[in-house]
Structure formats: structure tokens, C-alpha cells
Design a protein around this motif. Structure first.
Motif, PDB file in Angstrom:
ATOM      1  N   ALA A 130     -76.912  85.909  32.720  1.00 49.44           N
ATOM      2  CA  ALA A 130     -77.373  84.532  32.549  1.00 49.44           C
ATOM      3  C   ALA A 130     -78.489  84.219  33.539  1.00 49.44           C
ATOM      4  N   LYS A 131     -78.361  84.812  34.725  1.00 50.64           N
ATOM      5  CA  LYS A 131     -79.372  84.542  35.760  1.00 50.64           C
ATOM      6  C   LYS A 131     -80.764  85.004  35.296  1.00 50.64           C
ATOM      7  N   ALA A 132     -80.796  86.152  34.637  1.00 52.48           N
ATOM      8  CA  ALA A 132     -82.073  86.673  34.156  1.00 52.48           C
ATOM      9  C   ALA A 132     -82.651  85.737  33.094  1.00 52.48           C
ATOM     10  N   ALA A 133     -81.765  85.226  32.211  1.00 51.85           N
ATOM     11  CA  ALA A 133     -82.213  84.301  31.167  1.00 51.85           C
ATOM     12  C   ALA A 133     -82.795  83.041  31.800  1.00 51.85           C
ATOM     13  N   VAL A 134     -82.119  82.533  32.851  1.00 47.62           N
ATOM     14  CA  VAL A 134     -82.597  81.326  33.531  1.00 47.62           C
ATOM     15  C   VAL A 134     -83.953  81.606  34.167  1.00 47.62           C
ATOM     16  N   GLU A 135     -84.072  82.774  34.797  1.00 45.97           N
ATOM     17  CA  GLU A 135     -85.327  83.079  35.488  1.00 45.97           C
ATOM     18  C   GLU A 135     -86.506  83.175  34.515  1.00 45.97           C
ATOM     19  N   ARG A 136     -86.242  83.743  33.348  1.00 48.40           N
ATOM     20  CA  ARG A 136     -87.322  83.809  32.352  1.00 48.40           C
ATOM     21  C   ARG A 136     -87.681  82.419  31.848  1.00 48.40           C
ATOM     22  N   ALA A 137     -86.636  81.566  31.686  1.00 46.39           N
ATOM     23  CA  ALA A 137     -86.878  80.192  31.241  1.00 46.39           C
ATOM     24  C   ALA A 137     -87.739  79.466  32.273  1.00 46.39           C
ATOM     25  N   LEU A 138     -87.428  79.694  33.556  1.00 47.94           N
ATOM     26  CA  LEU A 138     -88.177  79.028  34.627  1.00 47.94           C
ATOM     27  C   LEU A 138     -89.634  79.488  34.637  1.00 47.94           C
ATOM     28  N   LEU A 139     -89.808  80.777  34.327  1.00 46.03           N
ATOM     29  CA  LEU A 139     -91.162  81.327  34.266  1.00 46.03           C
ATOM     30  C   LEU A 139     -91.960  80.623  33.167  1.00 46.03           C
ATOM     31  N   ASN A 140     -91.319  80.466  31.986  1.00 45.73           N
ATOM     32  CA  ASN A 140     -91.991  79.808  30.865  1.00 45.73           C
ATOM     33  C   ASN A 140     -92.310  78.352  31.173  1.00 45.73           C
ATOM     34  N   LEU A 141     -91.441  77.733  31.983  1.00 45.87           N
ATOM     35  CA  LEU A 141     -91.612  76.306  32.276  1.00 45.87           C
ATOM     36  C   LEU A 141     -92.477  76.085  33.509  1.00 45.87           C
ATOM     37  N   GLY A 142     -92.963  77.175  34.075  1.00 46.83           N
ATOM     38  CA  GLY A 142     -93.688  77.134  35.362  1.00 46.83           C
ATOM     39  C   GLY A 142     -94.608  75.936  35.540  1.00 46.83           C
ATOM     40  N   ALA A 143     -95.534  75.754  34.601  1.00 45.00           N
ATOM     41  CA  ALA A 143     -96.534  74.695  34.741  1.00 45.00           C
ATOM     42  C   ALA A 143     -95.868  73.323  34.730  1.00 45.00           C
ATOM     43  N   THR A 144     -94.949  73.130  33.777  1.00 47.38           N
ATOM     44  CA  THR A 144     -94.249  71.851  33.647  1.00 47.38           C
ATOM     45  C   THR A 144     -93.501  71.514  34.937  1.00 47.38           C
ATOM     46  N   LEU A 145     -92.811  72.512  35.487  1.00 48.06           N
ATOM     47  CA  LEU A 145     -92.011  72.298  36.691  1.00 48.06           C
ATOM     48  C   LEU A 145     -92.921  71.948  37.876  1.00 48.06           C
ATOM     49  N   ALA A 146     -94.009  72.690  37.976  1.00 49.26           N
ATOM     50  CA  ALA A 146     -94.924  72.465  39.097  1.00 49.26           C
ATOM     51  C   ALA A 146     -95.519  71.059  39.008  1.00 49.26           C
ATOM     52  N   GLU A 147     -95.910  70.694  37.799  1.00 49.20           N
ATOM     53  CA  GLU A 147     -96.528  69.393  37.564  1.00 49.20           C
ATOM     54  C   GLU A 147     -95.589  68.251  37.950  1.00 49.20           C
ATOM     55  N   ALA A 148     -94.282  68.428  37.635  1.00 49.44           N
ATOM     56  CA  ALA A 148     -93.305  67.373  37.895  1.00 49.44           C
ATOM     57  C   ALA A 148     -92.772  67.454  39.327  1.00 49.44           C
ATOM     58  N   GLY A 149     -93.109  68.512  40.038  1.00 50.29           N
ATOM     59  CA  GLY A 149     -92.574  68.710  41.382  1.00 50.29           C
ATOM     60  C   GLY A 149     -91.080  68.947  41.347  1.00 50.29           C
ATOM     61  N   ALA A 150     -90.636  69.628  40.296  1.00 45.66           N
ATOM     62  CA  ALA A 150     -89.201  69.811  40.088  1.00 45.66           C
ATOM     63  C   ALA A 150     -88.638  70.902  40.982  1.00 45.66           C
ATOM     64  N   GLU A 151     -87.371  70.688  41.361  1.00 38.07           N
ATOM     65  CA  GLU A 151     -86.658  71.689  42.152  1.00 38.07           C
ATOM     66  C   GLU A 151     -85.479  72.151  41.303  1.00 38.07           C
ATOM     67  N   VAL A 152     -85.320  73.447  41.127  1.00 34.40           N
ATOM     68  CA  VAL A 152     -84.214  73.961  40.314  1.00 34.40           C
ATOM     69  C   VAL A 152     -83.346  74.866  41.188  1.00 34.40           C
ATOM     70  N   ALA A 153     -82.081  74.471  41.360  1.00 34.80           N
ATOM     71  CA  ALA A 153     -81.156  75.273  42.167  1.00 34.80           C
ATOM     72  C   ALA A 153     -80.255  76.063  41.220  1.00 34.80           C
ATOM     73  N   VAL A 154     -80.315  77.384  41.306  1.00 37.64           N
ATOM     74  CA  VAL A 154     -79.520  78.218  40.407  1.00 37.64           C
ATOM     75  C   VAL A 154     -78.401  78.872  41.213  1.00 37.64           C
ATOM     76  N   GLY A 155     -77.150  78.567  40.854  1.00 39.41           N
ATOM     77  CA  GLY A 155     -75.998  79.168  41.552  1.00 39.41           C
ATOM     78  C   GLY A 155     -75.767  80.578  41.054  1.00 39.41           C
ATOM     79  N   GLU A 156     -74.620  81.133  41.442  1.00 38.31           N
ATOM     80  CA  GLU A 156     -74.281  82.473  40.961  1.00 38.31           C
ATOM     81  C   GLU A 156     -73.904  82.368  39.500  1.00 38.31           C
ATOM     82  N   LEU A 157     -74.519  83.195  38.681  1.00 38.88           N
ATOM     83  CA  LEU A 157     -74.257  83.114  37.245  1.00 38.88           C
ATOM     84  C   LEU A 157     -73.745  84.462  36.736  1.00 38.88           C
ATOM     85  N   PRO A 158     -72.844  84.415  35.766  1.00 37.58           N
ATOM     86  CA  PRO A 158     -72.233  85.646  35.268  1.00 37.58           C
ATOM     87  C   PRO A 158     -73.050  86.287  34.149  1.00 37.58           C
ATOM     88  N   SER A 159     -72.557  87.418  33.682  1.00 32.35           N
ATOM     89  CA  SER A 159     -73.064  87.979  32.436  1.00 32.35           C
ATOM     90  C   SER A 159     -72.210  87.433  31.302  1.00 32.35           C
TER      91      SER A 159
END
Lengths: 157, 526
Positions: free
Chosen positions: B370-399
Motif C-alpha cells: 500500500a505504501k508504494a501505491a500511496v507514494e506513486r499517488a503522491l508523485l502524480n499529485l506532486g504539483a497539486t500538493l506543492a501548490e496547496a502547500g499540503a503536508e501528507v503523513a503516511v504511517g506504516e502501511l501493509p501489503s
């Protein structure tokens, strides 16, 4: 430049049934920096007649590049692609698949049939023109086309 | 040879001794000895009044009295008090006298007060002239036999009541194919009167075409009698008396009876179950077909709509480019609306296409970090997140078991949603997971504008939007797509929110089988 190498215009065959797309593609190529002739056929049957120089296409040149729409009436784009790539006379001609389909299956299938590249038609006009120009500059300026193609073209002519 | 001859000579010698002894004893004495030697039969004589005259060793052993204690006393002392009061002893003598012999079984008393079940034969003894001299009584303690019989009777009664009470039809068939016993349920099921099935051939309960096969099966069953369901999973049909057929389940149990091998078949009429099953599978088929058609429709519609729409879009744009400012102000406005409308429709169609593609065939499930899926999602959202000044905290996630691109899309939509509906403060998104049984429960929380409880269900419906266009861009498909992805993975998605404070999206996904703690480690490594 290709123009200088060939000493003649680059022959491009656009297999596309939508006159809107044909017109836009033509406009993009007219603006282009490469001396070219854009030929258009509306379906697969005509496309094969063009390549075989049958009927009204008796005097047709051998294309240097084929732009192929996947969704065509009669023989659809996938079948034409298979036909071209299975024919030793035409297999070396680069085929650029230009389509609206983003489907994974279409992409995989096209490459499986030896499409040389797969391009999704963008929705935005500027993007579309940019894509056509990129195709032009990549395939006609950057890429080294197979020499067999030129000699074959020479023989055919 | 020698030895054999010797032993045979010896035997002859014994015989000679016995013969000699016999000659020394009178007949009466011989009889007495014989009677005393009898172990299991009490043998005693009564005089004409019924008083005990003689008493043998077996009588003493069975009754517990010595000869001295009973000789001369009336034989009614051996009867149970109630039998005595009822006059049974005298009746016995009278009957014996009338019929010449009486055999009865009843309870008798021992000296110690205990009782035993006695089998008694009373025979009147007469002189040559017919005068009654008394009675001979032979008595045997048959308590054990009686108990065994009682046990058998009880067990048979239990068996009968079990068979009779059974909701299933029970048909016991001999090896010959003849029905030995059928219960009420069986009779009713097959349309016979109670008791009418016994003696018929079991073949009468089978549709004609299956009789030959059944005979062969019966032979095989008797060759290897093991309890088993009949028909080996095939659909069995049974025949009613009126000729109608009905589907049955049959369980077979081998029985060993005194008459030989038999088989007990418990028969269940499954007509209703069958109908329910058929109805269910028919509905499932209909549903699957209508779902497939719907998916096909959505796909084809959105796919085929692309072409003309692209033309509208291109040429309105071309119109705008070439004629902007060359017509009048209205023309410019109209063209702008057309361009915008085409662009919005394009967006809708793309979303619809995405939606219809989730869960189409050819997408298999694999363990996905799941962590890998989240990281790819964050990559895709990169510009949006940067623009909004968003902070995303990702805990330990399982498979989890799933499809990686779809899971990435799920996280991307939820994180994107959180950022889109942000409040005044810079958006902060937290992603965590906890194990719940066979599932992982994921939480995606934000500090955004929140959602009123009224809309907690509605937000998951396709093309439902809570905000006017322009406020928050979007087609209203993001959460519908999330729900479709989660449900296709066998999970559930729901929302909890406090307007003005924030929203938490919850969803469950199936854990990778056999991975518990390791899953978390894998998630951390990813």
C-alpha cells in the motif's frame, strides 16, 4: 535534413476517415518544416489499394511514413496494421498509430502488431498540433529511416 | 498307533466301571443324582396341596433356600406378594391340572428378598390309576435373557420412533431390491398409503430410465457397503406413484440385519431448494449480464463520444484562434462557452471511461504494498500538493491483495479530494492502517472543510457533486470511483466528518493471506 537526403518530398499516408482530423493534420504538416506530400485514404481497403498501387492509386508513391487511425470503417486499423507488418514489401515503413483510444488493450495490441509508436490524439487543439509536429520532426528529421526503404522506394519508382 | 489302541482300551475300562456302579444304585437314586447334577434348572416336587416335597441343588442356588428351609412349606412363598394376593399360585396349579402342563414367565422372590425373572413349567404327577400325587416344577432364572430382550425392545422402539419421526423419507431395502421398511415421510413423499411401500421393489420409486443404472449401483454398493451420498453429486430424480418426478438428495447407509445385508436410504425432496437455487442463479446471471452490458455501454458510449467531441473541441478552438476579435463581442463569448462546454464534457467522458474500466476483466489481484501505491499517488499529485502547500503523513502501511494501478488511483483520489476541499489552514492529510480480522482498515484523514452528515452516502454516487462548478473543479466521479475500486477488492468504504474540522475516509481491503506482521514490515520496506 531529410529533404536534402531524399531530394524529393517525404510521402506520408494518412489512413483516417474523419475529415476534421484530416484537415487539422494537413494544416499542421503545411506549417511544418519538412517538404512533404500528405496523402489521405478513408479506410483500410483504400489503404491497401494505395500501397499496392491498384486502380486509381496506380501512380501512388510508396509512403515513407504511415499515420493510422485505429477506428476505421470496413477493415479496421488493427487489421490494416497486421496486413502492413505481415507484408515484406511494407513491413519496414514506420507506422504511427494515432487514435482516441487510451485503452491498455489497444496500446498493447498495437505494439504487439509492430506499430512503431502509439499516440493518443489530444483533446486540446494546441496539443494536437504539437503532437503532429512532434511526429513530423521525430520521424522525418531525427530518426534514421531504414535504407531498405529508400532502395525499395527507388525500385518501385 | 500303539497309543491310540491303548487309549481306546482305557475308555472301555471306564465304561465297565460305570456300568458296575449303576448296578449298585436303584432307579430313584439315579434320578435324584441326575437332578442334583442339573445346574441351571431348579427342580422340585410339590405335594397335592402345593407344599414343597423335594428340592435340588440348583433350586437352592437360584432361590437361596436350603432344602431344610423349604420342604413342607407352601410354594407360594416364592411368589411376589402382589401375585400371591391375586391368587396366582393356586391358579397356576389349577391350570396345570386342567391342561396337563403350564409354562409361565413371571417375577419370583429369592430368600434375600431380591427378585428374578423365572421361566416355570408345572406338570401334574399322577399314579397309574390317575390319582393326583403332586406336581413337578422346573424353573429357570432367565433374568438376563429378559434384560437383553428388554434392551433390544427399547433399542428397536427408539429406532422405530427415530425412523418414524424423521422429516426425511427413510427406505430400508434388502439386497434383493425389496423394500423392508419405509417411514411415513417416505410414503407421503412418494404418494403411497402408510405401510404400502413395504414389500414393493425399490425400483418403483425410480424413474424408468434410471432403473437399470440403479440396479448396477445397488450391486456395487453391496460389494462395498460404506455410508455415502447417492448419485455422486449428480442430480437424482425420484418417481411418485402418480408418475410425477421430483429431485432428491439421498444418503445411503449399509445395514446388517438377520435377513442379510440391507441399505437404509434417507431421501430428501429438494424441489424447493432446487427452485430457489435455480431462481438464484438465474438472477445472478441476469445481474451479471446487465452489469456487463452497462459496463460495455459506458465504455462504448464514452469511447465513441470522444470522436465527435474532439471535433467540436478542435474546431471551436480553431474558430476562437482565427476569428477572436474579428467578429463581434457576442461571437467571442459564444465561442468561449462552446470551448468550455466541450472541455467539460471531455472531462466527464474521460471519468466515465475510467469508471467503466475499473474491474473489467484481465486485471488480476496480487500482493500490493500500500505504501508504494500511496507514494506513486503522491508523485502524480506532486504539483497539486506543492501548490496547496499540503503536508501528507503516511504511517506504516501493509501489503494487501489488489490491483496496483487501481489502488494507486484510490489513494490519489482520496488525497486529491482532501487537498481540493481544504479549509483556511494548509491542508494536512494522514494515512494509516490497522488490522481487523482478515482485512486491513485504512484511514485517510484531513483537516478540510468537512462534509455534512446528510451527504455521507451521496458523495459516493457517480456524478453527485456538493459544490457548484467553479468553487471546486471536478466531475463528481472521484469518490464513486473509489467506492467501485474498494468494492471490487471485496472491501467497504465510508466517511466520517465534522464540518469545519475535517474528514476521515475509511476503507477496508483484504489482507494478503498468511501475512500478518510481515505485512507491516513489507509496507515499511516499500
Amino acid at each position: 535534413m531529410v529533404r536534402e537526403q531524399l531530394g524529393r518530398p517525404v510521402e506520408i499516408l494518412l489512413i483516417e476517415d474523419n475529415p476534421g482530423d484530416v484537415r487539422l493534420t494537413r494544416e499542421a504538416f503545411i506549417d511544418g518544416k519538412v517538404w512533404n506530400n500528405l496523402h489521405n485514404v478513408p479506410d483500410g481497403v483504400e489503404a491497401l489499394a494505395f500501397l499496392d498501387r491498384r486502380g486509381e492509386y496506380a501512380g501512388a508513391p510508396r509512403p515513407d511514413l504511415i499515420l493510422l487511425d485505429l477506428n476505421l470503417p470496413k477493415r479496421d486499423g488493427r487489421e490494416i496494421l497486421a496486413d502492413i507488418k505481415a507484408d515484406g514489401r511494407f513491413a519496414a515503413i514506420p507506422v504511427v498509430v494515432l487514435t482516441t483510444s487510451r485503452t491498455e488493450e489497444d496500446v498493447l495490441r498495437s505494439y504487439g502488431l509492430h506499430a512503431n509508436c502509439y499516440v493518443v490524439k489530444p483533446i486540446d487543439l494546441d496539443q494536437f498540433i504539437k503532437v503532429v509536429k512532434s511526429i513530423e520532426s521525430f520521424w522525418l528529421c531525427i530518426v534514421q529511416l531504414p535504407p531498405a526503404m529508400e532502395s525499395a522506394a527507388g525500385r518501385a519508382a | 498307533m500303539t497309543r491310540a489302541r491303548n487309549s481306546s482300551r482305557q475308555r472301555t475300562g471306564d465304561g465297565a466301571v460305570a456300568a458296575g456302579r449303576r448296578s449298585l444304585l436303584n432307579e430313584e437314586e439315579t434320578l435324584r443324582l441326575l437332578i442334583d447334577a442339573v445346574k441351571d434348572y431348579a427342580f422340585y416336587m410339590l405335594d397335592r396341596e402345593g407344599n414343597v416335597a423335594t428340592w435340588n441343588a440348583a433350586a437352592e442356588r437360584i432361590e437361596g433356600y436350603t432344602a431344610e428351609e423349604v420342604v413342607g412349606r407352601h410354594f407360594s412363598m416364592f411368589y411376589m406378594p402382589e401375585d400371591r394376593e391375586a391368587g396366582l399360585p393356586q391358579q397356576a396349579l389349577d391350570t396345570a391340572l386342567e391342561s396337563g402342563r403350564l409354562e409361565v414367565e413371571n417375577w419370583r422372590l429369592r430368600k434375600d428378598g431380591s427378585r428374578f425373572w423365572a421361566d416355570v413349567v408345572i406338570t401334574p404327577i399322577r399314579d397309574e390309576d390317575g390319582t393326583l400325587r403332586g406336581y413337578a416344577k422346573i424353573m429357570r432364572d432367565v433374568t438376563e435373557r429378559r434384560q437383553a430382550e428388554e434392551r433390544l425392545r427399547l433399542s428397536e422402539e427408539r429406532f422405530r420412533s427415530l425412523v418414524e419421526q424423521s422429516v426425511d423419507g427413510i427406505v430400508i431395502t434388502e439386497a434383493s431390491g425389496r423394500i423392508a421398511l419405509a417411514n411415513r415421510a417416505a410414503a407421503r413423499m412418494f404418494g403411497y398409503a402408510e405401510g404400502d411401500l413395504e414389500g414393493r421393489l425399490v425400483d418403483e420409486l425410480l424413474p424408468v430410465p434410471s432403473r437399470a443404472v440403479h440396479a448396477a449401483h445397488r450391486t456395487r454398493f453391496h460389494d462395498d457397503p460404506q455410508p455415502r451420498p447417492m448419485g455422486g453429486g449428480l442430480q437424482l430424480m425420484a418417481l411418485r406413484r402418480d408418475g410425477s418426478e421430483f429431485p432428491v438428495d439421498v444418503g445411503l447407509t449399509p445395514l446388517q440385519t438377520r435377513e442379510g445385508r440391507a441399505v437404509a436410504a434417507s431421501v430428501r425432496d429438494i424441489t424447493e431448494r432446487k427452485q430457489a437455487e435455480e431462481e438464484l442463479s438465474r438472477r445472478a446471471e441476469e445481474l451479471a449480464r446487465s452489469n456487463a452490458e452497462l459496463e460495455q455501454f459506458a465504455y462504448v458510449a464514452s469511447h465513441d463520444l470522444q470522436e465527435p467531441l474532439r471535433m467540436v473541441s478542435y474546431y471551436t478552438q480553431l474558430l476562437a484562434r482565427r476569428y477572436q476579435g474579428r467578429l463581434d463581442e457576442d461571437a467571442d463569448t459564444f465561442i468561449a462557452f462552446a470551448v468550455e462546454g466541450a472541455s467539460h464534457m471531455q472531462q466527464l467522458i474521460n471519468d466515465l471511461l475510467d469508471f467503466s474500466r475499473v474491474g473489467t476483466k484481465g486485471k488480476e489481484f496480487h500482493p500490493v504494498a500500500a505504501k508504494a501505491a500511496v507514494e506513486r499517488a503522491l508523485l502524480n499529485l506532486g504539483a497539486t500538493l506543492a501548490e496547496a502547500g499540503a503536508e501528507v503523513a503516511v504511517g506504516e502501511l501493509p501489503s494487501v491483495r489488489g490491483h496496483d494501478a487501481e489502488l494507486m488511483r484510490l489513494f490519489q483520489n482520496l488525497i486529491g479530494n482532501a487537498v481540493k476541499f481544504r479549509g483556511e489552514a494548509p491542508p494536512r492529510v494522514e494515512i494509516s492502517a490497522q488490522r481487523e480480522g482478515d482485512d486491513w482498515h485504512f484511514l485517510v484523514s484531513d483537516n478540510g472543510i468537512g462534509i455534512d452528515e446528510r451527504y455521507w452516502e451521496r458523495i459516493f454516487v457517480i456524478f453527485q457533486r456538493l459544490h457548484p462548478r467553479g468553487d471546486h473543479a471536478g466531475t463528481g466521479i472521484g469518490l464513486a470511483l473509489c467506492r467501485r475500486i474498494v468494492e471490487r477488492h471485496g472491501g467497504r468504504i465510508w466517511v466520517e466528518s465534522t464540518p469545519g474540522k475535517g474528514t476521515t475516509f475509511h476503507f477496508t481491503l483484504p489482507a494478503v493471506p498468511g501475512a500478518r506482521r510481515e505485512a507491516l514490515v513489507a509496507g515499511r520496506a516499500a
